[in-house]
Design a protein around this motif. Structure first.
Motif, PDB file in Angstrom:
ATOM      1  N   ARG A 189       1.059  -1.197   0.101  1.00 60.24           N
ATOM      2  CA  ARG A 189       0.317  -0.127  -0.030  1.00 60.24           C
ATOM      3  C   ARG A 189       0.709   0.953  -0.029  1.00 60.24           C
ATOM      4  NH1 ARG A 189      -4.719  -2.527   4.849  1.00 60.24           N
ATOM      5  NH2 ARG A 189      -5.370  -3.796   3.106  1.00 60.24           N
ATOM      6  N   LEU A 190       2.095   1.150  -0.650  1.00 59.13           N
ATOM      7  CA  LEU A 190       3.015   2.367  -1.189  1.00 59.13           C
ATOM      8  C   LEU A 190       1.854   3.404  -1.938  1.00 59.13           C
ATOM      9  CD1 LEU A 190       5.520   2.933   0.016  1.00 59.13           C
ATOM     10  CD2 LEU A 190       6.651   2.676  -2.133  1.00 59.13           C
ATOM     11  N   ASP A 191       2.145   4.444  -1.673  1.00 56.01           N
ATOM     12  CA  ASP A 191       1.371   5.679  -2.641  1.00 56.01           C
ATOM     13  C   ASP A 191       2.357   5.695  -3.598  1.00 56.01           C
ATOM     14  OD1 ASP A 191      -0.484   6.171  -0.282  1.00 56.01           O
ATOM     15  OD2 ASP A 191       0.962   7.621   0.114  1.00 56.01           O
ATOM     16  N   ALA A 192       1.271   6.367  -4.732  1.00 55.96           N
ATOM     17  CA  ALA A 192       1.195   5.863  -6.280  1.00 55.96           C
ATOM     18  C   ALA A 192       3.046   6.637  -6.869  1.00 55.96           C
ATOM     19  CB  ALA A 192       0.689   6.074  -7.048  1.00 55.96           C
ATOM     20  N   TYR A 193       2.912   7.901  -5.585  1.00 53.27           N
ATOM     21  CA  TYR A 193       4.276   8.935  -6.917  1.00 53.27           C
ATOM     22  C   TYR A 193       5.350   8.385  -5.905  1.00 53.27           C
ATOM     23  CZ  TYR A 193       1.777  11.240  -1.491  1.00 53.27           C
ATOM     24  OH  TYR A 193       1.751  10.758  -0.751  1.00 53.27           O
ATOM     25  N   TYR A 194       5.197   7.232  -4.550  1.00 52.78           N
ATOM     26  CA  TYR A 194       6.937   6.974  -3.864  1.00 52.78           C
ATOM     27  C   TYR A 194       7.117   5.787  -4.842  1.00 52.78           C
ATOM     28  CZ  TYR A 194       5.898   9.808   0.004  1.00 52.78           C
ATOM     29  OH  TYR A 194       5.894  10.557   1.682  1.00 52.78           O
ATOM     30  N   GLN A 195       6.065   5.120  -5.660  1.00 54.63           N
ATOM     31  CA  GLN A 195       6.140   3.979  -6.284  1.00 54.63           C
ATOM     32  C   GLN A 195       6.843   4.573  -7.878  1.00 54.63           C
ATOM     33  OE1 GLN A 195       3.382   1.291  -7.404  1.00 54.63           O
ATOM     34  NE2 GLN A 195       2.052   1.654  -5.617  1.00 54.63           N
ATOM     35  N   GLU A 196       6.988   5.678  -7.687  1.00 56.65           N
ATOM     36  CA  GLU A 196       7.494   6.231  -8.960  1.00 56.65           C
ATOM     37  C   GLU A 196       8.321   6.624  -9.094  1.00 56.65           C
ATOM     38  OE1 GLU A 196       6.830   6.543 -12.452  1.00 56.65           O
ATOM     39  OE2 GLU A 196       4.250   5.613 -12.262  1.00 56.65           O
ATOM     40  N   MET A 197       9.009   7.253  -8.188  1.00 61.01           N
ATOM     41  CA  MET A 197      10.094   7.632  -7.278  1.00 61.01           C
ATOM     42  C   MET A 197      11.148   6.819  -7.377  1.00 61.01           C
ATOM     43  SD  MET A 197      10.081  11.228  -4.755  1.00 61.01           S
ATOM     44  CE  MET A 197       7.771  10.075  -3.965  1.00 61.01           C
ATOM     45  N   ILE A 198      10.747   5.369  -6.865  1.00 62.47           N
ATOM     46  CA  ILE A 198      11.373   3.996  -6.303  1.00 62.47           C
ATOM     47  C   ILE A 198      11.744   3.742  -7.567  1.00 62.47           C
ATOM     48  CG2 ILE A 198      11.582   1.819  -4.935  1.00 62.47           C
ATOM     49  CD1 ILE A 198       9.941   3.188  -3.537  1.00 62.47           C
ATOM     50  N   LYS A 199      10.777   3.054  -8.245  1.00 64.55           N
ATOM     51  CA  LYS A 199      10.959   3.252  -9.774  1.00 64.55           C
ATOM     52  C   LYS A 199      11.840   3.938 -10.818  1.00 64.55           C
ATOM     53  CE  LYS A 199       7.362   2.400 -12.573  1.00 64.55           C
ATOM     54  NZ  LYS A 199       6.130   2.990 -13.171  1.00 64.55           N
ATOM     55  N   GLY A 200      11.933   5.012 -10.253  1.00 65.60           N
ATOM     56  CA  GLY A 200      13.535   5.779 -11.121  1.00 65.60           C
ATOM     57  C   GLY A 200      14.455   5.640 -10.787  1.00 65.60           C
ATOM     58  N   VAL A 201      14.870   5.490  -9.225  1.00 71.47           N
ATOM     59  CA  VAL A 201      16.036   5.473  -8.593  1.00 71.47           C
ATOM     60  C   VAL A 201      16.354   3.870  -9.233  1.00 71.47           C
ATOM     61  CG1 VAL A 201      16.597   4.318  -6.486  1.00 71.47           C
ATOM     62  CG2 VAL A 201      15.372   6.655  -6.924  1.00 71.47           C
ATOM     63  N   ILE A 202      15.984   2.846  -9.313  1.00 69.91           N
ATOM     64  CA  ILE A 202      15.636   1.573  -9.228  1.00 69.91           C
ATOM     65  C   ILE A 202      16.751   1.356 -11.039  1.00 69.91           C
ATOM     66  CG2 ILE A 202      14.935  -0.624 -10.326  1.00 69.91           C
ATOM     67  CD1 ILE A 202      12.637  -0.509  -8.245  1.00 69.91           C
ATOM     68  N   ILE A 203      15.647   2.048 -11.439  1.00 65.41           N
ATOM     69  CA  ILE A 203      16.422   2.422 -13.263  1.00 65.41           C
ATOM     70  C   ILE A 203      17.775   2.534 -13.362  1.00 65.41           C
ATOM     71  CG2 ILE A 203      15.853   3.430 -15.277  1.00 65.41           C
ATOM     72  CD1 ILE A 203      12.735   3.351 -15.171  1.00 65.41           C
ATOM     73  N   VAL A 204      17.715   4.206 -12.496  1.00 62.65           N
ATOM     74  CA  VAL A 204      19.299   4.864 -12.792  1.00 62.65           C
ATOM     75  C   VAL A 204      20.365   3.843 -11.563  1.00 62.65           C
ATOM     76  CG1 VAL A 204      20.650   6.322 -11.564  1.00 62.65           C
ATOM     77  CG2 VAL A 204      18.286   6.808 -12.465  1.00 62.65           C
ATOM     78  N   ALA A 205      19.648   3.404 -10.636  1.00 60.01           N
ATOM     79  CA  ALA A 205      20.758   2.001  -9.869  1.00 60.01           C
ATOM     80  C   ALA A 205      21.370   1.292 -10.952  1.00 60.01           C
ATOM     81  CB  ALA A 205      19.888   1.767  -9.096  1.00 60.01           C
ATOM     82  N   ALA A 206      20.462   0.515 -11.584  1.00 60.20           N
ATOM     83  CA  ALA A 206      20.962  -0.621 -12.894  1.00 60.20           C
ATOM     84  C   ALA A 206      21.476   0.143 -14.020  1.00 60.20           C
ATOM     85  CB  ALA A 206      19.150  -1.056 -13.497  1.00 60.20           C
ATOM     86  N   VAL A 207      21.713   0.999 -14.102  1.00 59.61           N
ATOM     87  CA  VAL A 207      22.507   1.936 -15.282  1.00 59.61           C
ATOM     88  C   VAL A 207      23.984   2.392 -14.427  1.00 59.61           C
ATOM     89  CG1 VAL A 207      23.049   3.910 -17.267  1.00 59.61           C
ATOM     90  CG2 VAL A 207      20.059   3.205 -16.683  1.00 59.61           C
ATOM     91  N   VAL A 208      23.274   2.651 -13.334  1.00 61.93           N
ATOM     92  CA  VAL A 208      24.404   2.503 -13.072  1.00 61.93           C
ATOM     93  C   VAL A 208      25.919   1.032 -12.450  1.00 61.93           C
ATOM     94  CG1 VAL A 208      26.532   3.613 -10.593  1.00 61.93           C
ATOM     95  CG2 VAL A 208      24.471   4.992 -11.804  1.00 61.93           C
ATOM     96  N   VAL A 209      24.909   0.585 -12.689  1.00 58.71           N
ATOM     97  CA  VAL A 209      25.913  -0.598 -12.506  1.00 58.71           C
ATOM     98  C   VAL A 209      26.177  -1.584 -13.954  1.00 58.71           C
ATOM     99  CG1 VAL A 209      25.516  -3.506 -12.215  1.00 58.71           C
ATOM    100  CG2 VAL A 209      24.303  -1.609 -10.238  1.00 58.71           C
ATOM    101  N   ASP A 210      24.945  -1.512 -14.731  1.00 53.12           N
ATOM    102  CA  ASP A 210      25.882  -1.902 -16.268  1.00 53.12           C
ATOM    103  C   ASP A 210      27.353  -0.567 -16.604  1.00 53.12           C
ATOM    104  OD1 ASP A 210      25.920  -2.731 -19.111  1.00 53.12           O
ATOM    105  OD2 ASP A 210      25.579  -0.227 -19.059  1.00 53.12           O
ATOM    106  N   THR A 211      27.459   0.885 -16.097  1.00 52.23           N
ATOM    107  CA  THR A 211      28.214   1.901 -16.578  1.00 52.23           C
ATOM    108  C   THR A 211      29.709   0.819 -15.619  1.00 52.23           C
ATOM    109  OG1 THR A 211      26.829   3.253 -16.102  1.00 52.23           O
ATOM    110  CG2 THR A 211      29.228   4.022 -16.215  1.00 52.23           C
TER     111      THR A 211
END
Length: 339
Positions: free
Chosen positions: A308-330
């Protein structure tokens, strides 16, 4: 003694041999699922994994974007990017639904009108995707426009076309045969079929070998006899046709088509590919990895909803996950270059 020493060295080498990347990603999926299972008992007093209906809904939600991600993965492996996928979904949804609309709702004006066979809107939708992909590929291959700019232009143009096509009005009431494409677990079965076909194509055919070669070193690929420009056009056509297929499925599933369909799907598809181990630098990735990345993406979103995490928190965390995946790839790329 010498033979024994060699055998011991081989054994050590085998012991220290890295696991395949897909296995590592699968372990990440298992870890994330376990975390949500524990959090479920702590905060909700119930199991996250035991609810089969929740898992079915989760797979259904990500399967349509997963179809797009299969095409996007191939483009990224070749060293490109495709930002137009979501807009192609919206445009094709409108076009295919207009040809799939049940004649029952127009017989007051056209009494002799009959329903079109389901293959007609499907083929028209795929043809629209092929045209969009050809334009993307041709611009990138022959005018040398960066893929980011070429596909960004198509993203805007295709969304505009979707709005113009019916003056912004939604289209509903498809034929029964068309609606079946989105019912039950059919979208999941379509994703599985697409993933299997392109896994085989990427792993065992010249199509896949050419794609990896272009992503690793386009100049070397050209010297070795690969028609790089023609293959790039093929890749973008495949990616756009898979986005078109996703548009057909999503319209059938909702039994309506709107110009805003597919919004942000391209970023979710890219995220699935990157989470699944596809390198944004090109030359590395797999359909299996993207498929696991799709499930990881779905588990994360479903887990947030379950907690039951609010939708806007979900979007922010999703963005963090995407950036983290790119950092790991780099980081992996730098480590590989040093070796």
């Amino acid at each position: 003694m010498a033979t024994q020493d060699v055998n011991m060295e081989d054994a050590r080498g085998t012991a220290h041999r890295k696991l395949p990347q897909e296995v590592n990603i699968l372990l990440v999926l298992v870890g994330i699922a376990i975390v949500f299972e524990i959090l479920g008992w702590v905060f909700q007093g119930q199991s996250f994994l035991a609810n089969i209906d929740r898992l079915k809904i989760m797979i259904l939600q990500v399967s349509v974007v997963g179809i797009i991600a299969v095409g996007v993965t191939q483009v990224i492996i070749s060293g490109g990017i495709d930002l137009s996928s979501g807009s192609v979904v919206g445009a094709v949804a409108m076009v295919s639904m207009s040809f799939a609309q049940s004649a029952e709702y127009a017989r007051a004006v056209y009494p002799a009108l009959t329903d079109m066979p389901v293959i007609v809107p499907i083929l028209i939708g795929l043809a629209c995707g092929a045209v969009a992909g050809f334009i993307n590929g041709w611009l990138i291959a022959y005018t040398k426009i960066p893929p980011f700019i070429a596909t960004l232009g198509m993203m805007v143009a295709a969304r505009g076309f979707a709005k113009w096509y019916t003056k912004g009005q939604p289209i509903s009431f498809p034929t029964e045969s068309y609606a079946m494409l989105g019912r039950g677990m059919t979208p999941v079965y379509i994703f599985i079929a697409v993933a299997v076909i392109f896994h085989i194509a990427m792993k065992y055919t010249r199509y896949g070998k050419f794609t990896y070669a272009i992503g690793a070193n386009p100049q070397a690929a050209r010297v070795s006899g690969i028609n790089v420009e023609r293959h790039i056009i093929k890749l973008y056509m495949v990616a756009a046709m898979l986005a078109a297929l996703a548009g057909i499925v999503v319209a059938a599933r909702g039994q309506t088509a709107q110009a805003g369909m597919g919004l942000m799907y391209e970023l979710d598809a890219i995220a699935m590919a990157v989470i699944g181990g596809t390198s944004l630098a090109g030359g590395r990735g797999s359909i299996i990895g993207t498929s696991i990345g799709m499930v990881i993406f779905g588990v994360i979103i479903s887990g947030f909803t379950f907690l039951r995490l609010d939708a806007y928190y979900q979007e922010m965390i999703k963005g963090v996950i995407i950036v983290a995946a790119v950092v790991v790839d780099t980081y992996r790329q730098k480590k590989r270059i040093k070796k």
